[in-house]
Design an enzyme around this catalytic site. Structure first.
Site: not given
Ligand code: FAD
Ligand code: TPP
Ligand code: MG
Length: 573
Positions: A52, A114-115, A164, A476
Site C-alpha cells: 500500500e 480485527f484489523q 464497512k 548519501m
Molecule cells: C537528500 C536531499 C537533499 C536536498 N538538498 C536540497 C538542495 O540542495 N536544495 C534544495 O532546494 N532542496 C533540497 N532538498 C529538498 C528540500 O528538502 C525541500 O523539499 C525543497 O527545498 C522544497 O522546495 P520548495 O520550497 O520549492 O517546495 P515545497 O516544499 O513544495 O513548498 C512549496 C511552497 O509553495 C507554496 N505554494 C503552493 N501552491 C502555491 C500557489 N499556487 N501560489 C503560491 N504559493 C504556493 C506552498 O504553500 C509552499 O510553501 C533536498 C532533499 C533531499 C531529500
Molecule cells: C525511508 C528512508 N530511510 C532512511 C533514509 C535516510 N537516507 C537518506 S539517503 C540514504 C541512502 C540512500 O542510498 P541509495 O538508495 O543507495 O542511494 P545513494 O545515496 O547511494 O545514491 C538514506 C539511508 C531515508 N531518506 N528514507
C-alpha cells in the site's frame, strides 16, 4: 432532481467518476471489500499494487506528473498504516492525493476489532484534512469535499476512512447537494498583507535582486509570469529542488539550484543579493543553511498561498499571502526595465569559466561516475524525459546534471526525502502521462525498499525505464560519515541481489553497465524496448556530491570537490 438510491460503496465510485477519476491505485482486504465489489460496475481502472505504500506513491506520482488528484485505496489496519509514509511524503511536498480506507463496522469502533486502527488519528498531523465516514449518505459529499480540499489553496493529501456498514447500507444521493462549498479560514492577525506596490517598489530599487523560484511556481501555473518578471527586470533566478522545471534550465537567467547541494555561485549570489524575491518556496533548511547568517544583505519579498509559511523560517519585508500567478501578474505593468549589468557581471565572475559543467568532454579514465551517467541520460533523451528519482546521492546528481526545461518533468521526494518513492511514483507518472518517456533514477538502497512494484509495472504493461545508480552503499549517508564521522561506515555498505537476474525473473529486459563507453548503447536499447527495462549502472563506490553546505552551516561555506578530480565543479573549486 439528480437523486439516486445506492449503497455507500456505489456512492464512493459514483463520486470518484464525477471527480473525473479514471485510475486508482490500491490493494483489497476485508473492511474495503464491499467497495471493491461495487467497483467493477464503474469505468475506473484499478491498479493492483504490491504494497500500500506503493499505492500512495503512485497516486502522488500521478498527481505530480499531471496536476490532477491521485487516488489510493486500501483496507483497514495494516493496509491503512502501510499508507502512512506515502501520505506524509505527499504532505511535505504539497501533492494532492485522496486516500480511501476501509474501516471496521461503526459499532465495533474502539473495540480492538480485527484489523482496526485509528487511521484518522494516526494521519491527523500528515493530512491536510481527514474524515471518518460512518453513514452511507455521507460518503458522496465527503469524498467530493475531499477532492476540493486536496486541490484547493496549498494542495495536499486527504484521507477518507469509510466504515464497512457505511459501504453496505443504502442511501439517497442528491448530487446537487453533494457539491462542496469550502470557506477559507482567514485570520486578520496573521501576516501576509504586503501589497503589490510595496513589492514593486523594492524590486525597482534593487541593484542585486534574485528570484528564488519554488514548487509553488508549477503548482500555481505561474511559469510564464515568472519569466516575464525576470526578463523585464533582468533578474536572475535560483531554483529549489522542487522548483526545477518551473523555469527552463536553458533560460539564460536561470542560474540553477540553490541550497545544500546547489551551485556554488547560486549560494554565493544569495549571500550577496540586496533583494530576495521568494516565490512559492518555503525556505526549507536544506535551502537556507544557518538562518542567522542567511542573506543578511537582502531585503526580502515572500509570496506564498499558505499564510503559515510567511515569516515562519525567514523574516521578510513584504509578505504576500496569495496565489502566485495573479500576484506576479499584478506587479508586471509597474516594473521598471533594468539591465543590472554590474550584478550580472558579478554572477558571471562567480560562475567562472566552467559555468557549464563540461563533464562530457573530460577523458574516460576507466571509472563510471554517476554524474556522467545522468548527463548522458539527459543528452540521449534530449532532455525530454520525465525523470522520477529516489532519495540520496543519485537524486542530487540528477538535479545537477539533468537539465529540466519543462514543468513536472522532475518528480522527487524533497521534504520527507522518502527512499522507495521512485519506482512506484514513476508507475503513477506513466499512467498519468502515457505518452511521456519516463525514467526512474534510483539508488541500490532505495530500489530495494519498493522493488516489489516491478510486478505492478509489468502487470500494467507499462513502458518505463529504470536506471539504478548502484554504488554498493547507502551513498548519501556514507558521504555524511566520510565528512563528519571520520569515515566510520556504520551500516552503510549494502549488498543487493543481481539486479539483472532479478529483473529478468519479472520478464523485464535488463543489462549491467560498468564502463562509460557502454552507457549510450544501454540507454538506447532501453528507450527502444516497449515495456519495462532496467539498467544496473555499477558506478564509482565512494564518490561524493559536491558542493555541500554542511547541515546548519553558513550557506556560503560549502565543501568543494577536492582537486585533482575528474569532475570539475566550478573554476573556483
Ligand atoms: C537528500 C536531499 C537533499 C536536498 N538538498 C536540497 C538542495 O540542495 N536544495 C534544495 O532546494 N532542496 C533540497 N532538498 C529538498 C528540500 O528538502 C525541500 O523539499 C525543497 O527545498 C522544497 O522546495 P520548495 O520550497 O520549492 O517546495 P515545497 O516544499 O513544495 O513548498 C512549496 C511552497 O509553495 C507554496 N505554494 C503552493 N501552491 C502555491 C500557489 N499556487 N501560489 C503560491 N504559493 C504556493 C506552498 O504553500 C509552499 O510553501 C533536498 C532533499 C533531499 C531529500
Ligand atoms: C525511508 C528512508 N530511510 C532512511 C533514509 C535516510 N537516507 C537518506 S539517503 C540514504 C541512502 C540512500 O542510498 P541509495 O538508495 O543507495 O542511494 P545513494 O545515496 O547511494 O545514491 C538514506 C539511508 C531515508 N531518506 N528514507
Ligand atoms: Mg547507493
Amino acid at each position: 432532481m439528480a437523486t439516486e438510491t445506492m449503497t455507500g460503496a456505489q456512492a464512493l465510485w459514483a463520486a470518484l467518476v464525477r471527480e473525473g477519476v479514471t485510475e486508482v491505485f490500491g490493494y483489497p482486504g476485508g473492511a474495503i471489500l464491499p467497495a471493491y465489489d461495487a467497483m467493477l460496475a464503474y469505468p475506473i481502472h484499478h491498479v493492483l499494487v504490491r504494497h500500500e505504500q506503493g499505492a500512495t506513491h503512485m497516486a502522488d506520482g500521478y498527481a505530480r506528473a499531471s496536476g490532477k488528484v491521485g487516488v489510493a485505496i486500501a483496507t483497514s489496519g495494516p493496509g491503512a498504516t502501510n499508507m502512512v509514509t506515502g501520505i506524509a511524503t505527499a504532505m511535505l511536498d504539497s501533492s494532492p492525493i485522496v486516500c480511501i480506507t476501509g474501516q471496521v463496522g461503526s459499532k465495533l469502533i474502539g473495540s480492538d476489532a480485527f484489523q482496526e486502527t485509528d487511521i484518522t488519528g494516526i494521519t491527523l498531523p500528515i493530512t491536510k484534512h481527514n474524515y471518518l465516514v460512518t453513514r452511507a449518505e455521507d460518503v458522496a459529499p465527503m469524498v467530493r469535499e475531499a477532492f476540493a480540499v486536496a486541490k484547493s489553496g496549498r494542495p495536499g493529501p486527504v484521507l477518507v476512512d469509510i466504515t464497512k456498514d457505511a459501504q453496505t447500507s443504502s442511501c439517497e444521493v442528491d448530487w446537487d447537494a453533494t457539491e462542496p462549498h469550502l470557506t477559507e479560514a482567514m485570520d486578520d492577525e496573521l501576516p501576509g498583507d504586503g501589497t503589490a506596490a510595496e513589492a514593486v517598489a523594492l524590486i525597482n530599487a534593487a541593484e542585486r535582486p534574485l528570484i528564488l523560484a519554488g514548487h509553488g511556481v508549477t503548482l500555481s501555473g505561474a511559469e510564464r509570469e515568472i519569466i516575464t518578471l525576470a526578463e523585464k527586470g533582468r533578474i536572475p533566478i535560483a531554483m529549489t529542488l522542487l522548483g526545477i522545471g518551473g523555469v527552463p534550465a536553458g533560460h539564460p537567467l536561470n542560474l540553477g539550484m540553490m541550497g545544500m547541494h546547489g551551485e556554488a555561485w547560486v549560494n554565493t549570489a544569495i549571500q550577496e543579493a540586496d533583494l530576495l524575491i521568494a516565490l512559492g518556496m518555503r525556505f526549507d533548511d536544506r535551502v537556507t543553511g544557518n538562518l542567522r547568517t542567511y542573506a543578511q544583505k537582502a531585503r526580502k519579498i515572500h509570496v506564498d498561498i499558505d499564510r503559515a509559511e510567511l515569516n515562519k523560517n525567514v523574516r521578510v519585508d513584504v509578505a504576500i499571502a496569495k496565489d502566485l500567478r495573479p500576484a506576479i501578474a499584478e506587479w508586471l505593468p509597474k516594473l521598471a526595465p533594468n539591465a543590472r549589468d554590474e550584478w550580472h557581471a558579478r554572477i558571471n565572475e562567480l560562475k567562472g569559466d566552467s559555468a557549464v559543467r563540461d563533464i562530457q568532454s573530460l577523458p574516460d579514465d576507466g571509472h563510471l561516475y554517476a554524474a556522467h551517467v545522468i548527463n548522458d541520460l539527459w543528452r540521449l533523451t534530449d532532455g525530454n524525459a520525465v525523470v522520477v528519482t529516489d532519495v540520496g546521492q543519485h537524486q542530487m546528481w540528477e538535479a545537477q546534471y539533468y537539465k529540466h526545461d519543462t514543468p513536472r518533468s522532475l518528480i522527487t521526494s524533497g521534504g520527507l526525502g522518502t527512499m522507495g518513492f521512485a519506482l512506484p511514483a514513476a508507475v503513477g507518472a506513466k499512467m498519468a502521462r502515457p505518452d511521456a518517456e519516463v525514467w526512474v533514477v534510483v539508488g541500490d538502497g532505495g530500489f530495494q525498499m519498493t522493488m516489489c512494484e516491478l510486478a505492478t509495472a509489468v502487470q500494467e504493461g507499462l513502458d518505463i525505464n529504470i536506471c539504478i545508480i548502484n554504488n554498493g552503499y547507502l551513498g548519501m549517508v556514507r558521504q555524511w560519515q566520510e565528512f563528519f564521522y571520520e569515515k566510520r561506515y556504520a551500516a552503510t555498505p549494502i549488498s543487493g541481489p543481481d539486479f539483472v537476474k532479478l529483473a529478468e525473473s519479472f520478464g523485464i529486459q535488463a543489462r549491467a553497465v560498468d564502463q562509460r563507453c557502454d552507457v549510450e548503447s544501454a540507454v538506447t536499447a532501453a528507450r527502444r524496448h516497449r515495456g519495462v527495462s532496467l539498467i544496473d549502472f555499477r558506478v564509482e563506490q565512494e564518490d561524493s556530491v559536491y558542493p555541500m553546505v554542511p547541515a546548519g552551516a553558513d550557506l556560503h561555506k560549502m565543501i568543494r570537490r577536492p582537486s585533482p578530480h575528474p569532475i570539475v565543479e566550478t573554476a573556483a573549486d
